[in-house]
Design an enzyme around this catalytic site. Structure first.
Site, PDB file in Angstrom:
ATOM      1  N   ASP A   9     -14.485  -4.706  -5.018  1.00 11.83           N
ATOM      2  CA  ASP A   9     -15.730  -4.072  -4.580  1.00 11.83           C
ATOM      3  C   ASP A   9     -16.520  -3.445  -5.721  1.00 11.83           C
ATOM      4  O   ASP A   9     -17.662  -3.047  -5.518  1.00 11.83           O
ATOM      5  CB  ASP A   9     -15.409  -2.985  -3.549  1.00 11.83           C
ATOM      6  CG  ASP A   9     -15.025  -3.552  -2.200  1.00 11.83           C
ATOM      7  OD1 ASP A   9     -15.167  -4.764  -1.995  1.00 11.83           O
ATOM      8  OD2 ASP A   9     -14.580  -2.768  -1.336  1.00 11.83           O
ATOM      9  N   ARG A  11       0.832  -1.205   0.000  1.00 11.20           N
ATOM     10  CA  ARG A  11       0.000   0.000   0.000  1.00 11.20           C
ATOM     11  C   ARG A  11       0.875   1.268   0.000  1.00 11.20           C
ATOM     12  O   ARG A  11       0.415   2.351   0.328  1.00 11.20           O
ATOM     13  CB  ARG A  11      -0.948  -0.020   1.204  1.00 11.20           C
ATOM     14  CG  ARG A  11      -1.932  -1.194   1.158  1.00 11.20           C
ATOM     15  CD  ARG A  11      -3.121  -0.957   2.077  1.00 11.20           C
ATOM     16  NE  ARG A  11      -4.014  -2.101   2.132  1.00 11.20           N
ATOM     17  CZ  ARG A  11      -5.037  -2.311   1.282  1.00 11.20           C
ATOM     18  NH1 ARG A  11      -5.279  -1.455   0.307  1.00 11.20           N
ATOM     19  NH2 ARG A  11      -5.800  -3.369   1.422  1.00 11.20           N
ATOM     20  N   THR A  12       2.132   1.128  -0.405  1.00 10.54           N
ATOM     21  CA  THR A  12       3.028   2.276  -0.471  1.00 10.54           C
ATOM     22  C   THR A  12       2.460   3.352  -1.398  1.00 10.54           C
ATOM     23  O   THR A  12       1.957   3.043  -2.475  1.00 10.54           O
ATOM     24  CB  THR A  12       4.405   1.833  -1.009  1.00 10.54           C
ATOM     25  OG1 THR A  12       4.933   0.861  -0.116  1.00 10.54           O
ATOM     26  CG2 THR A  12       5.364   3.007  -1.145  1.00 10.54           C
ATOM     27  N   GLY A  72      -6.535   4.599  -4.818  1.00  5.05           N
ATOM     28  CA  GLY A  72      -5.311   5.277  -4.410  1.00  5.05           C
ATOM     29  C   GLY A  72      -4.286   5.292  -5.529  1.00  5.05           C
ATOM     30  O   GLY A  72      -3.655   6.325  -5.809  1.00  5.05           O
ATOM     31  N   ARG A  74     -11.137 -12.445  -1.764  1.00  2.91           N
ATOM     32  CA  ARG A  74     -10.073 -11.689  -2.441  1.00  2.91           C
ATOM     33  C   ARG A  74      -9.110 -12.565  -3.213  1.00  2.91           C
ATOM     34  O   ARG A  74      -8.362 -12.064  -4.043  1.00  2.91           O
ATOM     35  CB  ARG A  74      -9.192 -10.998  -1.392  1.00  2.91           C
ATOM     36  CG  ARG A  74      -9.728  -9.781  -0.813  1.00  2.91           C
ATOM     37  CD  ARG A  74      -8.569  -8.949  -0.245  1.00  2.91           C
ATOM     38  NE  ARG A  74      -9.093  -7.701   0.218  1.00  2.91           N
ATOM     39  CZ  ARG A  74      -9.474  -6.726  -0.609  1.00  2.91           C
ATOM     40  NH1 ARG A  74      -9.316  -6.854  -1.909  1.00  2.91           N
ATOM     41  NH2 ARG A  74      -9.984  -5.626  -0.126  1.00  2.91           N
ATOM     42  N   ARG A 109     -16.479  -2.052   1.474  1.00  2.00           N
ATOM     43  CA  ARG A 109     -16.123  -0.984   2.405  1.00  2.00           C
ATOM     44  C   ARG A 109     -16.905   0.288   2.127  1.00  2.00           C
ATOM     45  O   ARG A 109     -17.292   1.011   3.040  1.00  2.00           O
ATOM     46  CB  ARG A 109     -14.621  -0.717   2.284  1.00  2.00           C
ATOM     47  CG  ARG A 109     -14.120   0.534   2.970  1.00  2.00           C
ATOM     48  CD  ARG A 109     -12.607   0.654   2.890  1.00  2.00           C
ATOM     49  NE  ARG A 109     -11.973  -0.324   3.737  1.00  2.00           N
ATOM     50  CZ  ARG A 109     -11.794  -0.164   5.051  1.00  2.00           C
ATOM     51  NH1 ARG A 109     -12.212   0.937   5.656  1.00  2.00           N
ATOM     52  NH2 ARG A 109     -11.204  -1.095   5.753  1.00  2.00           N
TER      53      ARG A 109
END
Lengths: 344, 344, 344, 344
Positions: C130, C76-77, C107, C277, C174
């Site tokens: 999602d 997630r950098t 992101g 996932r 989410r």
């Protein structure tokens, strides 16, 4: 300082779900529990005869227990050809191998026995999707083949019911009808036809008609080597296979024609074919295959050459290779009669 | 003219893949091979006590061998409550039942034994996804639970590898770790944690770290009833179940927290839960369950009341109900050690 | 002689079935159709910032379209940290990269847009199980997540029916309830609860009771981020994730408790979690992902930097990255009302 | 007091996963949202012509969205035979039906158009596993057929790799190669052969040889109706089907023979056949089919007779029946070229 002892692994004969789990069980178990090093021969006995091999460190078998096929490749090469035994000995000497773990069917186990009789160290792991090897409750790969066949037959059933058709599924089984017996029972077939138990087409037609008369879409599961009573030979071989044996197949389509004529019910056959041999093994086969691989190395470590590993109840045991040879394990008459109660 | 003899069938306790195949095997086998008539009690012993039942002709069991759940419903009602035995006798008399086929777990088999000791004709069929009943190699439902868990764990593994995470799968196993043992071995787990074999969290952390250091995404499979060494009780019970026993669960999430802290590796737990109990049985379970159902009726026809049917090797045999009771069948230490070779 | 042009590929954010098929589509398509060479960065933007990469010749992507996870790893950098843009430029210059194919979620697409605005050549491939990214009919991975959830819920249903219980399945989602909407509709849920549409618990209890009164075992599918009407926040976050956001989860267990109390019906929740996932993508996702990967390279070859590829009907089109940003794609009220017709 | 309005539902033509979900969507949606009552005709137009029908209250469609086949049965009866239109009118009048929901393929939609032109109220739901109907992005059933074919081909691939063989999978596709295109792309085929795009056998052999030379086990996916360039007709029809059309099949086995001869590579063909038509629909097809069923009743309620429902992007729309007729929807050349990039 002692060098670690080394074993060779090879996989031979037809593809079978679970072979990679055997390899992993042998290599990982042998490395961790016994300090062995491993090499793998490419394409079964061909790799041994031609000195075609690769190192098998534990990282080479990472995560492969669920993969179909064999990472080593396979072939139907016979090591007992002219000069074969010497070539095997030479390769083992050159690569400093204490023994061989040979994963294969009847041919490989017979070759292993012959090599063993001539002093070559071999432990066998019996392999057959057909479950027709003796001295073991089940062979690995069989459960996966039955599961794949059952899922496919479940699909055929819904189509039969929508169209009020008779559906025929031809499954593998060159010498024994185990896949047909289990997949037929699991899918609720109205007739199961196996090579061990000849039945006249009229009897099959009677089962089909009776199912239709009870409001069902008749479902027939037939092993490729079934021959109807009163007929001389399996149907319609298509050419020869790499052993020079007739390639079977054709009984499904022949039954489609014959049953439609005998019953007047629209009939459709599907030949499941190679999908039964490939793909991911079931959890049952992964566990069985892993344990067999570990036990094979354990047998090697204990110097029990000339043996093979097998399943008895829930235990993995060690038996002489000769016990798996000779008579194939066919479906006993009592098991067929048990299944046949449900046809009617 | 003689009326046909009649049997009652009931299904009791937790849901388990294959129950419908047992019912079908019993009804179809009993109708065709023995000329029995069948009734089914709704919701296990509740239906017997409350005289809530339905006819079970062969057409009622059509095509159900592949269906999850039970067409008869189930409950945890205990027939040995005050007045229970008389109620059972009364219902059997009113509906002219020669005996009962009781499909259930330890509680049902114990009740069957007690009823049998008081002269009520019962044949049991052992049922447990946990495989923790004695006197049988496997219980039906176990193979399906292991297959479902293995497929789910295969999915978790890819995510672990993408993120370099430690993944934890909590599987069922209230008294015995069979599902964890088999699903863990099938999916190549780096640690398998079962209630029979206590392990300190530091040891688990060492296995996890070692896997990571070899470049793997660590995978831990834990049975719901595992308790780490040095701890008093299973983690975090959530309320009570319908027996008044604490509902387990929580070990997965507790391990997530503890292992992440001990190892510094990002860790995620998934509680597989009820998906292991439901849905279509595997072909293995369909065949086993069908054969058990047929054999249970065969035992009834032979007057072998007070017995249950069980799997030994490839055969279905008949044993006294008392043999399944008493000690649960737990994972032997040798089987755990065999699996643990592969952790390292 | 001209050197071949080179592109870098990276995969960022949460695991998602189909990422490997995108990589394969890009590398194979780019190599064959455009003569590109490829490198892959390890673990998303971390690999770019730290110059951690590997060559991606076509043989590196062999047979991976059906594999879950990502062969490149993910993290997630965020590349927009202090000095990030210069590090990206530096790495691209050092490895002679004309541009980047960035496979990631919101992101990553936002970072891609910011980089693009500063002259860095980026083409995005939108990724989200999602399905909550705009400007595309579906994101790859969503179909696989829905299929996995549906299969699991099918299993829960049979157990609910056997026990006359209410079963709750908590699925991912989410920000948007797409997985709950589709898996709930596919599995015939009696209530679907999504964050976009708040419903009071009394209403949910009424749906559950109504299903029970019609003789059904009530089935509730709830997205992790659903918050009942009249309540302030999602249930019971468990700690923080690697972004510092609260980790959701808890609504399933909370509903179990609340609905059991409101309805008096025995209720059990299962949190499907990470199995949604991981694992093999469906055929739908493999085709979609392969086409997106090929199209992304096509966009790069055409110099359409600052864009992303997306699905419109049956076509893959090219849109500005900004179109996917801003508002998330949530379930429209009309789609929820359509599904809700089936609750009653 | 007004009687509720009534609609008839029928399912016609070949079996297709998702038909039951359409029926459930129509009946449940129509009952709840519009107050309709429903009857179902048995076996398609045969039931209409012969007045063979059953009531379809909402409880008749419980839990069927995941079931393969059709609970109403199907046939290939054509309602436009002599006296057919009058029989349809008579049946509708006798059972007080405002209109018909006709779920079927090209033949049924054409019949629906003809009936509609003569004043009979019909709404169509297009059905084809082949995806060859126009005016809709996808037909339901197609996704399930592709998924089943892809899973089977994944199994074949491992066997090909173990044996270094060329594997051929023959899939359905009488007029269009959509299943071959998608399943071939999803499984990473080295050649995809479809009826829309003729290719010489030498070209196929070149693709196969090239894959082998790169170290791959060549994989060929061929639609049943593919005819090699330079050849007059599809291979080896086996008799006639119930329409009097030649039954296809044979191209797989013909390719096995020809490619083995042209390339010298051991080659094995599998004809997937009817497993593509039956069994449980994917979640994608369940959602699509449910929405189509609901929308068909919505069209009826709005008086939009003579139309059919179809998928456009993510929306269900309503188009004139004539739009689905005429030209079949075949694979566009651009889609084939896109897939062919990956062969090389």
């Amino acid at each position: 300082m002692n060098l670690p002892q080394r074993l060779g692994v090879l996989t031979s004969g037809g593809d079978c779900p679970g072979v990679n789990a055997v390899i992993r069980g042998a290599v990982l178990g042998g490395t961790v529990a016994h300090g062995y090093e491993f090499v793998g021969f490419r394409d079964g006995w061909r790799g041994v005869l031609e000195d075609d091999l690769l190192p098998l460190p534990r990282r080479a078998v990472r995560g492969i227990s669920g993969l179909g096929g064999t990472i080593l490749g396979t072939s139907r090469t016979n090591p007992l050809s002219e000069g074969g035994v010497e070539a095997v000995r030479g390769s083992m000497r050159r690569h400093r191998l204490e023994g061989l773990i040979a994963i294969g069917g009847e041919g490989t186990l017979a070759a292993g026995k012959a090599l063993s009789d001539q002093g070559v160290n071999v432990v066998g792991v019996p392999k057959s999707i057909d479950n027709d090897l003796g001295a073991t409750d089940y062979t690995f790969g069989f459960d996966s083949a039955v599961q794949t066949a059952t899922e496919a037959i479940d699909r055929l059933r819904t189509t039969g019911e929508s169209h009020h058709r008779c559906m025929i599924a031809e499954v593998m089984g060159r010498n024994a009808g185990w896949i047909a017996l289990h997949a037929g029972m699991a899918s609720g077939a109205h007739a199961i036809l196996i090579p061990e138990h000849r039945v006249a087409l009229k009897q099959v037609a009677a089962w089909v008609t009776s199912a239709r008369d009870r409001g069902r879409a008749p479902l027939v599961v037939v092993a490729e080597a079934f021959t109807p009573e009163g007929q001389d030979a399996p149907y319609a071989p298509r050419g020869l296979d790499t052993f020079g044996r007739p390639r079977l197949g054709g009984i499904g389509l022949a039954l489609e024609r014959e049953l439609q004529q005998l019953t007047g019910i629209e009939t459709r056959a599907t030949v499941l074919g190679h999908i039964q041999r490939g793909g991911e093994p079931t959890a049952f086969d992964r566990v069985l295959a892993t344990r067999l691989g570990m036990a094979a190395v354990g047998a090697a470590a204990a110097g029990r050459w000339g043996t093979m590993v097998s399943l008895r109840g829930t235990e993995i045991v060690n038996v002489g290779l000769e016990q798996a040879l000779g008579a194939l394990k066919v479906v006993p008459e009592a098991r067929y009669r048990e299944a046949a109660v449900l046809f009617g």
